[in-house]
Design an enzyme around this catalytic site. Structure first.
Site, short mmCIF file in Angstrom:
data_model
loop_
_atom_site.label_atom_id
_atom_site.label_comp_id
_atom_site.label_asym_id
_atom_site.label_seq_id
_atom_site.Cartn_x
_atom_site.Cartn_y
_atom_site.Cartn_z
N HIS A 135 -30.98 34.13 -6.27
CA HIS A 135 -29.70 34.95 -5.68
C HIS A 135 -29.56 36.23 -6.39
O HIS A 135 -29.42 37.24 -5.97
CB HIS A 135 -28.66 34.01 -5.80
CG HIS A 135 -28.71 32.92 -5.03
ND1 HIS A 135 -28.51 31.64 -5.58
CD2 HIS A 135 -28.95 32.54 -3.52
CE1 HIS A 135 -28.44 30.56 -4.58
NE2 HIS A 135 -28.61 31.32 -3.32
N LYS A 157 -24.14 21.53 4.30
CA LYS A 157 -24.36 21.07 3.02
C LYS A 157 -23.04 20.60 2.46
O LYS A 157 -21.83 20.88 2.88
CB LYS A 157 -24.57 22.32 2.18
CG LYS A 157 -25.96 22.96 2.61
CD LYS A 157 -26.34 24.04 1.84
CE LYS A 157 -27.52 24.89 2.01
NZ LYS A 157 -27.87 26.07 1.38
N ARG A 194 -37.34 33.73 1.59
CA ARG A 194 -38.30 33.57 0.79
C ARG A 194 -39.84 33.33 1.26
O ARG A 194 -40.66 33.66 1.03
CB ARG A 194 -37.84 32.15 0.13
CG ARG A 194 -36.70 32.23 -0.77
CD ARG A 194 -36.26 30.84 -1.30
NE ARG A 194 -35.58 30.37 0.04
CZ ARG A 194 -34.95 29.31 0.05
NH1 ARG A 194 -34.47 28.73 -1.15
NH2 ARG A 194 -34.40 28.83 1.17
N SER A 217 -31.15 26.42 -4.76
CA SER A 217 -30.09 25.95 -5.41
C SER A 217 -30.36 24.36 -5.67
O SER A 217 -30.15 23.64 -6.56
CB SER A 217 -28.63 25.79 -4.89
OG SER A 217 -28.38 27.39 -4.94
#
Ligand code: PNS
Length: 159
Positions: free
Chosen positions: A18, A42, A91, A129
């Protein structure tokens, strides 16, 4: 390029991946608002306040970055700070479908805000994360993946 950009995410917690995107975005835009938003799929480990504190700590040397949180739609937040751009990191191919879906939805909600993707640095292309939390949970070495202050916060959580 200039202008105001929003860099949204869950940041649960912020990683070097990040941070790389935030730093590179801050070189291109005049002002970058890093905003902690709710991702309904999440279940966060850190509270919004904890996530903000960690982001503030690791971005404190970047003059044109501000940290914030918002309960609601990203496009409503972008309007409230007069942002014309959203920055997201990309990514791998696996990110593409999800990013295309939310970017398309955001464009329907507000076509004046453009989304820009920054390709993640190769060294962080595997990083998330979730992966960091998994490793931290079982006491693995995460020193190359997150700043010291985040590593400490994760250790405290999993103590
Ligand atoms: O770090 P993440 O979890 O990939 O970030 C996703 C996030 C928080 C940016 C996204 O879920 C979001 O924008 N949430 C706020 C609600 C919203 O505006 N959703 C997009 C329209 S469907």
């Amino acid at each position: 390029m200039g202008g105001i950009a929003v860099c949204p995410g869950s940041f649960d917690p912020i990683t070097y991946g990040h941070l790389d995107i935030i730093k590179r975005g801050a070189k291109v835009f005049e002002q970058v608002y890093v905003v902690v938003l709710n991702n309904s799929s999440k279940n966060p480990l850190f509270s919004v306040e904890e996530r903000i504190r960690l982001i503030e700590e690791v971005t404190k040397d970047i003059q044109n970055v501000r940290v914030d949180s918002f309960q609601g739609l990203l496009m409503d937040y972008a309007n409230s700070v007069k942002a014309s751009a959203v920055i997201r990191g990309l990514r791998a191919v696996s990110d593409f479908e999800y990013e295309m879906q939310i970017t398309s939805m955001n464009r329907v909600l507000n076509d004046k805000v453009e989304t820009f993707f920054i390709m993640t640095n190769n060294q962080y292309s595997f990083l998330s994360s979730s992966i960091v939390k998994e490793v931290a949970k079982y006491n693995g070495d995460i020193s190359e993946l997150v700043p010291d202050t985040v590593e400490k916060a994760l250790k405290e959580k999993y103590q």
